[in-house]
Scaffold this active site. Structure first.
Site, mmCIF file in Angstrom:
data_model
loop_
_atom_site.group_PDB
_atom_site.id
_atom_site.type_symbol
_atom_site.label_atom_id
_atom_site.label_comp_id
_atom_site.label_asym_id
_atom_site.label_seq_id
_atom_site.Cartn_x
_atom_site.Cartn_y
_atom_site.Cartn_z
ATOM 1 N N HIS A 36 36.647 32.403 36.630
ATOM 2 C CA HIS A 36 36.529 33.858 36.452
ATOM 3 C C HIS A 36 35.076 34.300 36.655
ATOM 4 C CE1 HIS A 36 40.118 33.298 33.600
ATOM 5 N NE2 HIS A 36 40.575 34.035 34.582
ATOM 6 N N LYS A 150 43.556 29.636 43.493
ATOM 7 C CA LYS A 150 44.419 28.735 42.706
ATOM 8 C C LYS A 150 45.820 29.341 42.626
ATOM 9 C CE LYS A 150 44.596 28.327 38.213
ATOM 10 N NZ LYS A 150 46.069 28.421 37.954
ATOM 11 N N ASP A 151 45.859 30.662 42.435
ATOM 12 C CA ASP A 151 47.141 31.379 42.437
ATOM 13 C C ASP A 151 47.348 31.925 43.847
ATOM 14 O OD1 ASP A 151 47.798 31.264 39.496
ATOM 15 O OD2 ASP A 151 45.822 32.174 39.426
HETATM 16 O O1 PAF Z 1 45.923 35.761 37.581
HETATM 17 C C1 PAF Z 1 45.972 36.382 36.501
HETATM 18 O O2 PAF Z 1 45.241 36.101 35.557
HETATM 19 C C2 PAF Z 1 46.970 37.527 36.356
HETATM 20 O O3 PAF Z 1 48.141 37.245 37.038
HETATM 21 C C3 PAF Z 1 46.399 38.897 36.763
HETATM 22 C C4 PAF Z 1 46.037 38.930 38.233
HETATM 23 C C5 PAF Z 1 45.164 39.212 35.924
HETATM 24 C C6 PAF Z 1 47.441 39.995 36.516
HETATM 25 O O4 PAF Z 1 47.802 40.081 35.184
#
Ligand code: PAF
Length: 281
Positions: A36, A150-151
């Site tokens: 993050h 990652k997602d």
């Molecule tokens: O990846 C995440 O943490 C969540 O899916 C997001 C993009 C903040 C949406 O709630």
């Protein structure tokens, strides 16, 4: 650092900034980690201000227990951001404030990519993600929004979302951030024991192996071998190992040299669900 829980206060603050700033947005569900922070760092370079949202979105959880167990530590998150950079604005609304009424998902058609992998195993998940990001994007109207690879499926879905809804936000995908042993940073790692964290380097090991064998063995062979390796590891319960084309996210067995592919894994360890992926070509 400014922290807002109400949308109107956040917007008033931004409108008061002269000249009107270029806005970067880093949506998170908290339990912040280096991944993050790296998204935030990139946003700080590209934009005048960076809004980091901390909001555990109830509508994207198909499992109540998963939602309840999702790690939360707002105080620690705020401290991390405060120490990291004082030009950040934090937005942490309540569900009622953000959803302005019933906390429920809209339904989306993301042209089929919502039905693969995470969509297949977590019904309704991407409707929840699409809903919460529509709410954030409509309220904040960011110039750029940052998401980790990652997602990867989520990233593709969000690109589709802004295309379908004709939103002006530019979606920026950022590389996966890993621990020294290869484990991808994830908020869910906070729920793992030290032993499980060590053992979870296995996921990256399998992905690396898939990459090394890509082009030498065919996709179905690599898939079979990877699934076998998981069967032999008693610490893991594999949900899926899939090699997919990056645009459609459809599973492939035959490779076409002109296309891009990734290997994707979802697996449980200590009842924590981890996902990861790697670019194969
Ligand atoms: O990846 C995440 O943490 C969540 O899916 C997001 C993009 C903040 C949406 O709630």
């Amino acid at each position: 650092m400014h922290v807002f829980t109400k949308t109107t206060y956040l917007l008033n603050h931004i409108e008061g900034l002269k000249p009107f700033p270029k806005i970067g947005f880093v949506p998170t569900m908290g339990a912040l980690h280096k991944g993050h922070l790296s998204l935030t760092e990139t946003s700080l370079i590209d934009n005048d201000i960076t809004i980091v949202s901390i909001f555990v979105n109830p509508t994207q959880f198909n499992n109540v227990e998963d939602l309840e167990k999702y790690p939360r530590d707002l105080q620690k998150d705020l401290e991390l951001l405060e120490n990291f950079n004082n030009k950040i604005i934090v937005f942490c609304p309540s569900p009622k404030e953000l959803y302005q009424g019933t906390v429920a998902s809209q339904q989306f058609n993301f042209e089929g990519i919502e039905n693969e992998m995470e969509g297949a195993f977590r019904p309704g998940h991407f409707d929840g993600v699409g809903t919460v990001l529509s709410l954030f994007f409509n309220a904040i109207t960011p110039n750029n929004a940052y998401f980790g690879e990652k997602d990867f499926q989520q990233l593709q879905i969000i690109k589709k979302l802004v295309e379908i809804k004709k939103m002006k936000t530019n979606i920026v995908g950022c590389p996966i951030f890993r621990e020294a042993n290869g484990l991808a940073f994830s908020s869910r790692n906070a729920r793992l024991s030290i032993e499980a964290k060590k053992a979870s380097s296995f996921i990256y090991h399998i992905l690396k192996n898939a990459k090394d064998n890509f082009g030498i063995k065919n996709a179905s062979e690599i898939t079979e071998e990877s699934i076998e390796a998981f069967k032999k590891n008693p610490l893991f319960e594999l949900e899926y190992f899939i090699i997919a084309e990056t645009k459609t996210l459809k599973t492939v067995n035959e490779i076409q040299p002109s296309k891009k592919y990734r290997a994707f894994i979802a697996a449980f360890i200590e009842e924590v669900r981890l996902i990861d992926n790697i670019a194969l070509n």
